[in-house]
Design an enzyme around this catalytic site. Structure first.
Site, PDB file in Angstrom:
ATOM      1  N   GLU A 429      82.368  48.123  64.087  1.00  0.00           N
ATOM      2  CA  GLU A 429      81.633  47.079  64.809  1.00  0.00           C
ATOM      3  C   GLU A 429      81.699  47.277  66.319  1.00  0.00           C
ATOM      4  O   GLU A 429      81.859  46.327  67.088  1.00  0.00           O
ATOM      5  CB  GLU A 429      82.110  45.685  64.400  1.00  0.00           C
ATOM      6  CG  GLU A 429      81.842  45.396  62.929  1.00  0.00           C
ATOM      7  CD  GLU A 429      81.803  43.927  62.591  1.00  0.00           C
ATOM      8  OE1 GLU A 429      81.601  43.104  63.499  1.00  0.00           O
ATOM      9  OE2 GLU A 429      81.973  43.605  61.411  1.00  0.00           O
ATOM     10  N   GLY A 430      81.561  48.527  66.735  1.00  0.00           N
ATOM     11  CA  GLY A 430      81.581  48.862  68.157  1.00  0.00           C
ATOM     12  C   GLY A 430      82.905  49.491  68.542  1.00  0.00           C
ATOM     13  O   GLY A 430      83.930  48.814  68.539  1.00  0.00           O
TER      14      GLY A 430
END
Length: 605
Positions: A429-430
């Site tokens: 998620e990043g």
């Protein structure tokens, strides 16, 4: 709607005694007004970069409403009983699969549709309440918590937020009940943290009735078992050359949908079904477009904000498990005639774990509340929570692992699995490095544009950016006051005053960095890292102060069951302040040139 926080300036230029004002003085006065006016709407994270503390976004400490609390406590009780009897994290890890009985059991408890409205069969929980549920799951089994996160927090969330009424009615009830599972398909070979670089294409048919998707996705959690997937693909941009990313709702029964690899072998979270997918001339009806055409990046980034809050919750749960295991081992394991808990270095590890876990939970609670309040912009806060909590968890896992010694290295001990499971958090998620640069760049954007306006206002008298920028920095330094951090509890006032001073120092340091590096600051990622780390610590400290203030006033009870009381809070505030000062000092005193030389030598470039 977003709340509006009104801020005031700290002073204005005095008018000349004879009532006349020269052209130069007028321009300087206008520049000062620009310099100190600032925006009238700030989030707490963006406010830090301006030297301001937007207190009402953090204080008083958020609590579940009286109406919601009983239902949440009941749901948590049901979930704990289910986990005690039916969730075997070690078995899930060994088999690399979450049994269907576990999925059905979670669905029966409403976990797979917690935030969906009751009209669609959901529990209607707030984001803060849902985070409590995810914290409990995170404390039990990372594979299961990430499975739920992929299904609900990002897989189904886009449909909840951006779906038409027809789309929601068609797909949501079965997803909420767990009869069907969801996934979120963004990542590709060329599009990981660089979400805008999606290469999968969606070409409209001649009659406009459907789109033809071609491309591949990889590392998609639930990808091989999902019944509904949100897929990002590149479509022709309306009214201009080029393309834009659009979100599509896709089902595996569509011709051309292929699961290349249903369960990619991996280090940790082995129970999750992480898949590689391919779309080969796959027709998708136009009515399956999710959200506006060409606005898929907005859909993706909005969904990730929700996922990052539950990331924080899952990390909090895992950290509490590590802390409990470490405390139990320190109390019972004897070496050299004493328990481990009697040794200073072990005690320091326990204390650090307790302080970090306390802060992690406070940050998650505050950040989730921003979503629940309907605020427009919380992207910086969710990014800060994701980076800070995942890195703090990794340190906590490492400390707990080290404290258990050689026993932790063997597969019959939970720490071995917990360590493997935790490593993905800094990537998923990043990637943390990308988000760290984003935090710094996004935070500096407003003050940087403000300084540019000051430069433009002063262009004629000085005609030199460096002189203009130094003038602006000097004026800001003399006029910017430490913001008030309002706490009700007298014992916290010294820490609150120190936080206010550090916020002022941070804003001035950021301003100084922008003046020093000018346009080059865009590429100065080592500067970004120091600024972002200081900002994250400031945000964490504000959340800890808010939580401890609520505990001292009796609004909430300390989590004594996990050793997360006042001593842990005060340790965090002191150590965080020290870390902030060190990061700001390193903006001017560092080894960056040596690092660059060594990197060039190692890389041969």
């Amino acid at each position: 709607m977003a709340t509006t926080t009104t801020t005031t300036t700290t002073g204005t230029t005095a008018a000349p005694r004879d009532g006349r004002e020269s052209e130069r003085d007028r321009q300087i006065r206008q520049a000062e007004e620009l310099l100190f006016s600032g925006p009238q709407r700030l989030g707490v994270a963006k406010g830090l970069f301006w030297g301001r503390f937007v207190a009402d976004w953090v204080m008083p400490y958020p609590r579940l409403s009286a109406e919601e609390k009983p239902g949440v406590e009941a749901a948590l009780g049901e979930l704990r009983r289910f986990c005690d009897t039916s969730l075997d994290a070690a078995d899930i890890d060994r088999r690399a699969d979450i049994p269907r009985s576990v999925i059905d059991g979670l669905a029966g408890l409403g976990v797979l549709g917690m935030t969906a409205p009751s009209a669609l069969g959901g529990r209607g929980f707030s984001q803060a309440a849902y985070c409590k549920v995810m914290e409990e799951l995170g404390s039990r089994c990372s594979s299961t918590s990430i499975f739920v996160n992929a299904h609900h927090s990002i897989g189904m969330r886009a449909l909840l937020l951006f779906g038409t009424e027809e789309q929601k009615a068609r797909w949501l009830p079965a997803l909420v009940r767990g009869e069907k599972l969801a996934a979120f398909a963004l990542t590709e070979v060329e599009a990981g943290s660089d979400a805008a670089n999606v290469q999968t294409t969606a070409t409209p048919s001649e009659d406009g009735s459907h789109y033809i998707l071609n491309g591949q996705k990889r590392y998609i959690t639930n990808g091989g078992i999902a019944d509904v997937l949100t897929v990002m693909a590149r479509t022709p941009a309306a009214g201009r050359d080029g393309t834009a990313v659009t979100a599509f709702l896709v089902t595996p029964d569509m011709p051309g949908f292929r699961v290349v690899e249903p369960r990619m072998e991996k280090l940790g979270i082995r129970g999750t079904a992480t898949a590689k997918l391919a779309f080969e001339d796959m027709p998708v009806p136009r009515e399956n477009i999710l959200g506006p055409l060409g606005k898929g990046l907005k859909v993706a980034l909005t969904v990730l904000d929700f996922g990052r809050t539950t990331f924080g919750a899952c990390c909090t749960g895992s950290a509490k498990t590590c802390l409990a295991l470490a405390i139990r081992h320190a109390r019972t394991r004897r070496q050299f005639g004493r328990t481990l808990g009697e040794f200073e270095m072990v005690r320091s590890m326990i204390a650090r774990m307790a302080a970090s876990t306390y802060a992690m939970e406070a940050m998650t609670t505050v950040t989730a509340s921003l979503i629940d309040r309907g605020l427009d912009d919380y992207m910086l806060e969710t990014a800060m929570l994701k980076v800070w909590s995942t890195e703090a968890l990794w340190t906590t896992v490492n400390d707990a692992f080290q404290l258990h010694g050689g026993a932790a290295y063997f597969t019959d001990h939970p720490m071995e699995r917990i360590l493997r499971d935790a490593r993905i958090n800094q990537i998923g998620e990043g990637a943390n490095e990308v988000l760290t640069s984003f935090i710094a760049a996004a935070g500096m954007k407003g003050p940087g544009e403000h300084l540019r306006d000051v430069r433009d206002a002063l262009f004629r008298p000085f005609e030199h950016f460096g002189l203009i920028a130094r003038f602006a920095a000097e004026q800001a330094g003399s006029r910017l006051r430490a913001p008030d951090v309002p706490v009700r509890s007298r014992p916290l006032r010294p820490a609150a005053r120190e936080l206010g001073r550090l916020i002022r120092r941070f804003a001035l340091s950021v301003q100084g960095a922008m003046v020093r590096h000018r346009e080059e600051i865009i590429e100065r990622q080592l500067v970004h890292r120091r600024i972002a780390r200081a900002a994250m610590e400031l945000y964490a400290s504000a959340c800890v102060l808010s939580r401890r203030d609520a505990e001292l006033s009796g609004a909430i009870a300390p989590d004594d069951a996990h050793g997360l009381g006042g001593a842990a809070a005060m340790l965090f505030l002191d150590s965080s302040a020290r870390r902030i000062r060190e990061e700001l000092r390193a903006l001017n005193d560092n080894d960056d040139s040596r690092v660059a030389d060594a990197a060039r030598s190692a890389l041969g470039s």
